[in-house]
Design a protein around this motif. Structure first.
Motif, PDB file in Angstrom:
ATOM      1  N   VAL A 102       0.844  -1.199   0.000  1.00  0.00           N
ATOM      2  CA  VAL A 102       0.000   0.000   0.000  1.00  0.00           C
ATOM      3  C   VAL A 102       0.880   1.249   0.000  1.00  0.00           C
ATOM      4  CG1 VAL A 102      -1.712   1.299   1.315  1.00  0.00           C
ATOM      5  CG2 VAL A 102      -1.912  -1.187   1.147  1.00  0.00           C
ATOM      6  N   MET A 103       1.934   1.250   0.833  1.00  0.00           N
ATOM      7  CA  MET A 103       2.830   2.406   0.897  1.00  0.00           C
ATOM      8  C   MET A 103       3.648   2.556  -0.382  1.00  0.00           C
ATOM      9  SD  MET A 103       4.056   2.458   4.886  1.00  0.00           S
ATOM     10  CE  MET A 103       4.402   0.703   5.049  1.00  0.00           C
ATOM     11  N   ASN A 104       3.980   1.443  -1.021  1.00  0.00           N
ATOM     12  CA  ASN A 104       4.689   1.529  -2.296  1.00  0.00           C
ATOM     13  C   ASN A 104       3.799   2.149  -3.370  1.00  0.00           C
ATOM     14  OD1 ASN A 104       7.193   0.551  -1.537  1.00  0.00           O
ATOM     15  ND2 ASN A 104       6.631  -1.572  -1.912  1.00  0.00           N
ATOM     16  N   TYR A 112       2.256   7.927   6.315  1.00  0.00           N
ATOM     17  CA  TYR A 112       1.911   8.811   7.432  1.00  0.00           C
ATOM     18  C   TYR A 112       0.789   8.223   8.271  1.00  0.00           C
ATOM     19  CZ  TYR A 112       0.341  12.855  10.053  1.00  0.00           C
ATOM     20  OH  TYR A 112      -0.033  13.691  11.062  1.00  0.00           O
ATOM     21  N   GLU A 113      -0.128   7.508   7.670  1.00  0.00           N
ATOM     22  CA  GLU A 113      -1.306   6.968   8.345  1.00  0.00           C
ATOM     23  C   GLU A 113      -1.037   5.634   9.036  1.00  0.00           C
ATOM     24  OE1 GLU A 113      -3.842   8.870   8.508  1.00  0.00           O
ATOM     25  OE2 GLU A 113      -3.728  10.142   6.729  1.00  0.00           O
ATOM     26  N   LEU A 114       0.010   4.956   8.614  1.00  0.00           N
ATOM     27  CA  LEU A 114       0.250   3.609   9.129  1.00  0.00           C
ATOM     28  C   LEU A 114       1.271   3.636  10.252  1.00  0.00           C
ATOM     29  CD1 LEU A 114       0.228   1.734   5.730  1.00  0.00           C
ATOM     30  CD2 LEU A 114      -1.609   1.912   7.408  1.00  0.00           C
ATOM     31  N   PRO A 115       1.255   2.665  11.134  1.00  0.00           N
ATOM     32  CA  PRO A 115       0.407   1.491  11.167  1.00  0.00           C
ATOM     33  C   PRO A 115      -1.045   1.831  11.502  1.00  0.00           C
ATOM     34  CG  PRO A 115       2.038   1.431  12.957  1.00  0.00           C
ATOM     35  CD  PRO A 115       2.249   2.682  12.195  1.00  0.00           C
ATOM     36  N   LEU A 116      -1.876   0.804  11.402  1.00  0.00           N
ATOM     37  CA  LEU A 116      -3.297   0.951  11.696  1.00  0.00           C
ATOM     38  C   LEU A 116      -3.507   1.231  13.178  1.00  0.00           C
ATOM     39  CD1 LEU A 116      -4.472  -2.131   9.635  1.00  0.00           C
ATOM     40  CD2 LEU A 116      -4.872   0.269   9.038  1.00  0.00           C
ATOM     41  N   ARG A 117      -4.620   1.878  13.479  1.00  0.00           N
ATOM     42  CA  ARG A 117      -4.973   2.172  14.871  1.00  0.00           C
ATOM     43  C   ARG A 117      -6.432   1.803  15.107  1.00  0.00           C
ATOM     44  NH1 ARG A 117      -2.185   6.303  12.873  1.00  0.00           N
ATOM     45  NH2 ARG A 117      -3.960   7.672  12.573  1.00  0.00           N
TER      46      ARG A 117
END
Length: 127
Positions: free
Chosen positions: A65-67, A74-79
């Motif tokens: 997803v980041m690739n 910026y949003e990861l990891p999940l929370r």
């Protein structure tokens, strides 16, 4: 309009947090951090209802997803937020559809991040 999705839990607060951790592990992901905001408030002499944020993820899901969209890092990891709100325990997380729209990521690319939805639903469900 909030971009947070809220799911009511069929369980008490502590059990819900435990179930979230179990669901994360069962799906091959890792809990990187656990923030117990209520405990931190107590240490400061303040009161807060039970409120815990779990930060988690898996490189096999997040890396592609980041690739595809480097800004999503910026949003990861999940929370996932677990909180006691009046007489109800809730699980809250940021909408994956909102991320897809904000970052212009196709559904098939962002699909691994739906892990948060699966974890929340399974943890909240009555057995």
């Amino acid at each position: 309009m909030s971009e947070l999705t809220s799911i009511p839990s069929a369980h008490g607060f502590a059990e819900t947090v435990t179930r979230v951790e179990q669901q994360i592990a069962a799906r091959g992901a890792t809990v990187f951090a656990r923030f117990d905001h209520a405990a931190n408030a107590r240490e400061a002499g303040l009161h807060m209802p039970p409120t815990t944020v779990l930060v988690f993820g898996a490189a096999r899901g997040g890396t592609p997803v980041m690739n595809a969209s480097p800004d999503l890092a910026y949003e990861l990891p999940l929370r996932l937020l677990v909180r006691q709100h009046e007489d109800q325990v809730e699980l809250l997380y940021r909408s994956i559809d909102a991320w897809a729209a904000q970052y212009g990521v196709p559904a098939q690319v962002i699909a691994p991040l739906r892990l948060v939805e699966k974890v929340a639903a399974a943890a909240a469900a009555a057995d």
